[in-house]
Write a protein that holds these residues in place. Structure first.
Motif, PDB file in Angstrom:
ATOM      1  N   HIS A  13       0.802  -1.255  -0.095  1.00  0.00           N
ATOM      2  CA  HIS A  13       0.014   0.017  -0.001  1.00  0.00           C
ATOM      3  C   HIS A  13       0.726   1.367   0.025  1.00  0.00           C
ATOM      4  CE1 HIS A  13      -4.253  -1.777   0.773  1.00  0.00           C
ATOM      5  NE2 HIS A  13      -3.506  -2.831   1.040  1.00  0.00           N
ATOM      6  N   GLN A  14       2.060   1.221  -0.218  1.00  0.00           N
ATOM      7  CA  GLN A  14       3.155   2.188  -0.325  1.00  0.00           C
ATOM      8  C   GLN A  14       3.059   3.104   1.088  1.00  0.00           C
ATOM      9  OE1 GLN A  14       1.806   3.916  -4.191  1.00  0.00           O
ATOM     10  NE2 GLN A  14       3.555   2.578  -5.382  1.00  0.00           N
ATOM     11  N   LEU A  15       2.921   2.559   2.011  1.00  0.00           N
ATOM     12  CA  LEU A  15       3.118   3.351   3.150  1.00  0.00           C
ATOM     13  C   LEU A  15       4.351   3.271   4.112  1.00  0.00           C
ATOM     14  CD1 LEU A  15      -0.745   2.096   4.639  1.00  0.00           C
ATOM     15  CD2 LEU A  15       0.024   4.344   3.636  1.00  0.00           C
ATOM     16  N   LEU A  16       5.216   2.169   3.739  1.00  0.00           N
ATOM     17  CA  LEU A  16       6.451   2.119   4.546  1.00  0.00           C
ATOM     18  C   LEU A  16       7.414   3.172   4.113  1.00  0.00           C
ATOM     19  CD1 LEU A  16       7.807   0.495   6.907  1.00  0.00           C
ATOM     20  CD2 LEU A  16       8.631  -1.134   5.022  1.00  0.00           C
ATOM     21  N   VAL A  17       8.037   3.811   5.015  1.00  0.00           N
ATOM     22  CA  VAL A  17       8.967   4.604   4.865  1.00  0.00           C
ATOM     23  C   VAL A  17      10.395   3.952   5.119  1.00  0.00           C
ATOM     24  CG1 VAL A  17      10.239   6.928   5.456  1.00  0.00           C
ATOM     25  CG2 VAL A  17       7.646   6.816   5.370  1.00  0.00           C
ATOM     26  N   ALA A  70      11.141  -0.527  14.917  1.00  0.00           N
ATOM     27  CA  ALA A  70      10.441   0.637  14.482  1.00  0.00           C
ATOM     28  C   ALA A  70       9.854   0.195  12.938  1.00  0.00           C
ATOM     29  CB  ALA A  70      11.175   1.706  14.941  1.00  0.00           C
ATOM     30  N   PHE A  71       8.588   0.598  12.751  1.00  0.00           N
ATOM     31  CA  PHE A  71       8.078   0.587  11.412  1.00  0.00           C
ATOM     32  C   PHE A  71       7.592   2.213  11.274  1.00  0.00           C
ATOM     33  CE2 PHE A  71       7.463  -3.521  12.857  1.00  0.00           C
ATOM     34  CZ  PHE A  71       8.062  -4.490  11.708  1.00  0.00           C
ATOM     35  N   VAL A  72       8.210   2.999  10.327  1.00  0.00           N
ATOM     36  CA  VAL A  72       7.808   4.349  10.042  1.00  0.00           C
ATOM     37  C   VAL A  72       6.959   4.578   8.836  1.00  0.00           C
ATOM     38  CG1 VAL A  72       8.753   6.677   9.759  1.00  0.00           C
ATOM     39  CG2 VAL A  72      10.197   5.174  11.127  1.00  0.00           C
ATOM     40  N   VAL A  73       5.916   5.003   9.028  1.00  0.00           N
ATOM     41  CA  VAL A  73       4.921   4.892   7.648  1.00  0.00           C
ATOM     42  C   VAL A  73       4.516   6.352   7.429  1.00  0.00           C
ATOM     43  CG1 VAL A  73       4.144   2.624   8.527  1.00  0.00           C
ATOM     44  CG2 VAL A  73       3.057   4.679   9.534  1.00  0.00           C
ATOM     45  N   THR A  74       3.825   6.621   6.303  1.00  0.00           N
ATOM     46  CA  THR A  74       3.498   7.761   5.773  1.00  0.00           C
ATOM     47  C   THR A  74       2.000   8.110   6.581  1.00  0.00           C
ATOM     48  OG1 THR A  74       2.344   6.662   3.909  1.00  0.00           O
ATOM     49  CG2 THR A  74       4.780   7.796   3.751  1.00  0.00           C
ATOM     50  N   ASP A  75       1.243   7.280   6.965  1.00  0.00           N
ATOM     51  CA  ASP A  75      -0.063   7.500   7.388  1.00  0.00           C
ATOM     52  C   ASP A  75      -0.312   6.324   8.279  1.00  0.00           C
ATOM     53  OD1 ASP A  75      -2.836   7.490   7.728  1.00  0.00           O
ATOM     54  OD2 ASP A  75      -3.087   8.799   5.937  1.00  0.00           O
ATOM     55  N   ILE A  76      -0.253   6.974   9.641  1.00  0.00           N
ATOM     56  CA  ILE A  76      -0.378   5.830  10.738  1.00  0.00           C
ATOM     57  C   ILE A  76      -1.935   5.203  10.900  1.00  0.00           C
ATOM     58  CG2 ILE A  76      -0.909   7.614  12.475  1.00  0.00           C
ATOM     59  CD1 ILE A  76       0.802   4.101  12.834  1.00  0.00           C
ATOM     60  N   GLN A  77      -2.969   6.113  10.574  1.00  0.00           N
ATOM     61  CA  GLN A  77      -4.028   5.325  10.529  1.00  0.00           C
ATOM     62  C   GLN A  77      -4.339   4.431   9.475  1.00  0.00           C
ATOM     63  OE1 GLN A  77      -6.034   7.777  13.960  1.00  0.00           O
ATOM     64  NE2 GLN A  77      -7.143   6.138  12.356  1.00  0.00           N
ATOM     65  N   LYS A  78      -4.046   4.628   8.169  1.00  0.00           N
ATOM     66  CA  LYS A  78      -4.246   3.683   7.126  1.00  0.00           C
ATOM     67  C   LYS A  78      -3.229   2.453   7.438  1.00  0.00           C
ATOM     68  CE  LYS A  78      -4.927   6.653   3.240  1.00  0.00           C
ATOM     69  NZ  LYS A  78      -4.434   7.055   1.819  1.00  0.00           N
ATOM     70  N   ALA A  79      -2.176   2.624   8.279  1.00  0.00           N
ATOM     71  CA  ALA A  79      -1.211   1.362   8.471  1.00  0.00           C
ATOM     72  C   ALA A  79      -2.086   0.805   9.463  1.00  0.00           C
ATOM     73  CB  ALA A  79       0.038   1.946   9.068  1.00  0.00           C
ATOM     74  N   MET A  80      -2.526   1.217  10.471  1.00  0.00           N
ATOM     75  CA  MET A  80      -3.109   0.628  11.566  1.00  0.00           C
ATOM     76  C   MET A  80      -4.368  -0.224  11.117  1.00  0.00           C
ATOM     77  SD  MET A  80      -4.302   1.825  15.484  1.00  0.00           S
ATOM     78  CE  MET A  80      -5.809   2.618  15.177  1.00  0.00           C
ATOM     79  N   ALA A  81      -5.219   0.343  10.296  1.00  0.00           N
ATOM     80  CA  ALA A  81      -6.330  -0.456   9.546  1.00  0.00           C
ATOM     81  C   ALA A  81      -5.795  -1.787   9.173  1.00  0.00           C
ATOM     82  CB  ALA A  81      -6.995   0.423   8.752  1.00  0.00           C
ATOM     83  N   LEU A  82      -4.841  -1.695   8.203  1.00  0.00           N
ATOM     84  CA  LEU A  82      -3.936  -2.776   7.518  1.00  0.00           C
ATOM     85  C   LEU A  82      -3.858  -3.827   8.272  1.00  0.00           C
ATOM     86  CD1 LEU A  82      -2.318  -1.002   4.587  1.00  0.00           C
ATOM     87  CD2 LEU A  82      -4.455  -2.320   4.380  1.00  0.00           C
ATOM     88  N   ILE A  83      -2.944  -3.331   9.315  1.00  0.00           N
ATOM     89  CA  ILE A  83      -2.260  -4.265  10.181  1.00  0.00           C
ATOM     90  C   ILE A  83      -3.163  -4.895  11.114  1.00  0.00           C
ATOM     91  CG2 ILE A  83      -0.201  -4.736  11.888  1.00  0.00           C
ATOM     92  CD1 ILE A  83       0.572  -3.995   9.144  1.00  0.00           C
ATOM     93  N   SER A  84      -4.183  -4.052  11.646  1.00  0.00           N
ATOM     94  CA  SER A  84      -5.020  -4.743  12.584  1.00  0.00           C
ATOM     95  C   SER A  84      -5.943  -5.802  11.798  1.00  0.00           C
ATOM     96  CB  SER A  84      -6.263  -3.539  12.721  1.00  0.00           C
ATOM     97  OG  SER A  84      -5.538  -2.781  13.786  1.00  0.00           O
ATOM     98  N   ALA A  85      -6.419  -5.715  10.402  1.00  0.00           N
ATOM     99  CA  ALA A  85      -7.066  -6.576   9.628  1.00  0.00           C
ATOM    100  C   ALA A  85      -6.461  -7.871   9.615  1.00  0.00           C
ATOM    101  CB  ALA A  85      -7.538  -6.082   8.499  1.00  0.00           C
ATOM    102  N   ALA A  86      -5.117  -7.630   9.432  1.00  0.00           N
ATOM    103  CA  ALA A  86      -4.236  -8.911   9.249  1.00  0.00           C
ATOM    104  C   ALA A  86      -3.985  -9.627  10.591  1.00  0.00           C
ATOM    105  CB  ALA A  86      -2.907  -8.442   8.534  1.00  0.00           C
ATOM    106  N   PHE A  87      -3.679  -8.967  11.517  1.00  0.00           N
ATOM    107  CA  PHE A  87      -3.428  -9.562  12.842  1.00  0.00           C
ATOM    108  C   PHE A  87      -4.649 -10.410  13.170  1.00  0.00           C
ATOM    109  CE2 PHE A  87      -3.579  -9.687  17.591  1.00  0.00           C
ATOM    110  CZ  PHE A  87      -2.596 -10.190  17.846  1.00  0.00           C
ATOM    111  N   TYR A  88      -5.622  -9.958  13.049  1.00  0.00           N
ATOM    112  CA  TYR A  88      -7.221 -10.671  13.530  1.00  0.00           C
ATOM    113  C   TYR A  88      -7.612 -11.696  12.340  1.00  0.00           C
ATOM    114  CZ  TYR A  88      -7.220  -7.771  17.513  1.00  0.00           C
ATOM    115  OH  TYR A  88      -6.823  -7.178  18.795  1.00  0.00           O
ATOM    116  N   GLY A  89      -6.806 -11.784  11.258  1.00  0.00           N
ATOM    117  CA  GLY A  89      -6.937 -12.854  10.353  1.00  0.00           C
ATOM    118  C   GLY A  89      -8.189 -12.524   9.348  1.00  0.00           C
ATOM    119  N   PHE A  90      -8.308 -11.293   8.898  1.00  0.00           N
ATOM    120  CA  PHE A  90      -8.916 -10.785   7.934  1.00  0.00           C
ATOM    121  C   PHE A  90     -10.704 -11.173   8.180  1.00  0.00           C
ATOM    122  CE2 PHE A  90      -4.824 -10.687   6.156  1.00  0.00           C
ATOM    123  CZ  PHE A  90      -4.886  -9.676   5.737  1.00  0.00           C
TER     124      PHE A  90
END
Length: 515
Positions: free
Chosen positions: A15-19, A83-103
């Motif tokens: 999602h082109q979020l990782l710096v 440390a994971f530095v991202v361009t948008d923490i809200q978008k990143a949290m949504a993506l990672i949360s979905a993955a962590f809880y198994g979509f």
């Protein structure tokens, strides 16, 4: 549950979020918990640095055992952590949360509602229908309640219309693990503004209506931004259901067309409504048969082949008063039929639906009828007051209302306008003032009221305002307690202060007057 660092970086890169990512050798390359509240961090957890973040929160999370953090910059307090530095923490949290809880969204048929008014009522109607149709395997995420499973303890009060993404996917996972197969949820404009539902797609998206709201310094800068955020629900839905009577229908229909084929877009409207725009045929028409202060009846007609293929056609009854609820019921009938509900299930669900804080009434001997309703903006208040006026045209209308602090600033002028149009007496009071002065909020509403038409009293103590309104009423009057509905808290200076609810307060006052 666990999530490998490699999965995190792959998702962020996709999602082109990782710096950049910094992974010390001593850190285990996986996390077994996630949190955005440092108090909820635990051993080997990933901490999201979001919102009104302070570096000391990261220190606290580290002390709780966090092994990694994600943020839009590096912090010295996170030295030694991954440390994971991202361009948008809200978008990143949504993506990672979905993955962590198994979509978990992939295991649910999700119906999502948006609109300036009617989201909660429509969601409750739909949920009640699908409870019947799915043998109580339908979850509900609403402004009022969250229902994540069939047991009583799996129902609790909501704090946000659409919760933070981490909480959203956590509750979806709980719902799936509890046997839920369907989910009905409200999606607010702020959910898209704050990227709480980033990456989430819906089976059915419903657009009920749009009028100016939630415009202010901490919300949407203007109406165009508000509408844009609302439209994102349709762009992210497979099937779209639209109220053809809404303003800005052309823009709304174009948004639905962006990702849905014409056969997956359904329009509904009243029987006699004729749109000004050149649009495809309206699929469903409905006719109000009868509406009074206790119930309403309406007929729903399928007008196109794709509409007739569903089970929504029929005559229905609502136990909730007000013909303004029929539009919400039509949306519920259509969406539930898209989810597989039969006509009998729709009829049963609508007839037995109860919405906390909606049109709750108390008939008194000497002080008329008291109504408590969640109406909290110009559109919903107008629908409520115009209906009551139509039912009792000779009654004096007394309204108790306030407006929230730090949000929905545009509502204040709207309240002044609608009170001028329909009220005889107004008591302006507190309603979740937040960090603002409730007196100042009341004065802002008052500035938009025509005092030659409405007698206005400002009383910021809500209980006292309700007591004064009831005391001022006589046998045939209508007293409307607007805005809070079934809400058992007042949000004051960042604290949820317990409040008995408007109807409980009203009943206590009436008992005292009778005594």
């Amino acid at each position: 549950m666990q999530l490998q660092f490699a999965e995190i970086t792959n998702l962020l890169n996709e999602h082109q979020l990782l710096v950049k990512s910094v992974i010390p050798d001593a850190v285990t390359p996986q996390v077994s918990a996630i949190a955005y509240d440092s108090r909820k961090s635990s051993a080997n957890s990933l901490f999201f640095c979001k919102g009104a973040f302070k570096p000391e929160y990261l220190t606290a999370a580290r002390q709780k055992g966090a092994s990694a953090y994600m943020a839009e910059q590096e912090f010295t307090e996170g030295a030694g952590l991954a440390a994971f530095v991202v361009t948008d923490i809200q978008k990143a949290m949504a993506l990672i949360s979905a993955a962590f809880y198994g979509f978990p969204q992939n295991d649910l048929f999700i119906i999502a509602y948006t609109g300036t008014k009617g989201k909660t009522t429509s969601s409750y109607f739909t949920h009640n229908i699908l409870k019947t149709a799915t043998n109580n395997q339908t979850a509900l995420f609403s402004t009022i309640d969250r229902i994540v499973g069939p047991r009583p303890e799996q129902e609790f009060k909501s704090h946000l219309t659409t919760p933070e993404s981490l909480d959203l996917f956590h509750d979806m996972r709980t719902a799936v693990d509890s046997g839920m197969t369907h989910l009905v949820m409200e999606v607010s404009s702020q959910a898209y503004k704050k990227n709480r539902v980033y990456g989430l797609h819906f089976d059915v998206g419903v657009f009920l209506n749009i009028t100016p709201d939630h415009i202010g310094p901490t919300e949407h800068p203007n109406f165009a931004d508000y509408l844009h955020c609302k439209l994102q629900l349709l762009v992210n839905s497979r099937i779209c259901v639209l109220n053809a009577e809404t303003d800005h229908l052309n823009e709304i229909y174009r948004a639905a067309q962006a990702t849905s084929q014409p056969e997956d877009i359904y329009l509904f409207a009243k029987q006699d409504f004729q749109p000004n725009q050149a649009l495809p045929t309206i699929d469903f028409r409905y006719q109000s048969e009868e509406a009074d202060l206790t119930a309403s009846q309406f007929k729903l007609y399928a007008r196109t082949d794709k509409a007739r293929a569903l089970a929504a056609n029929g005559q229905y009854e609502l136990s909730l008063p007000g013909n303004f609820n029929e539009s919400n019921a039509v949306a519920a009938a259509i969406t539930a039929s898209l989810a597989g509900a039969t006509t009998p299930a729709i009829a049963t669900g609508l007839a037995t639906a109860y919405v906390p804080g909606r049109m709750e009434s108390l008939q008194t001997a000497d002080h008329g009828t008291i109504y408590a309703d969640y109406a909290h903006n110009y559109a919903s208040m107008k629908a409520l007051l115009s209906f009551l006026e139509g039912q009792q045209p000779d009654a004096k209308v007394i309204v108790v209302v306030g407006s929230p602090g730090n949000k929905g600033v545009s509502r204040r002028a709207g309240f002044g306008k609608v009170l001028t149009e329909y009220a005889d007496v107004a008591f302006l009071t507190a309603d979740d003032p937040g960090f603002e002065d409730p007196l100042k909020i009341a004065q802002e509403i008052d500035a938009h009221i025509d005092h030659s038409k409405v007698k206005v009293t400002i009383e910021v103590d809500r209980k006292k305002a309700i007591a004064a309104a009831i005391a001022a009423s006589t046998t045939n009057d209508i007293v409307v307690l607007a805005g809070k509905g079934d809400d058992a808290f007042q949000k004051v200076n960042g604290v949820d202060t317990p409040y008995p609810t408007d109807m409980v307060v009203a009943k206590e006052i009436v008992r005292g007057l009778q005594a």
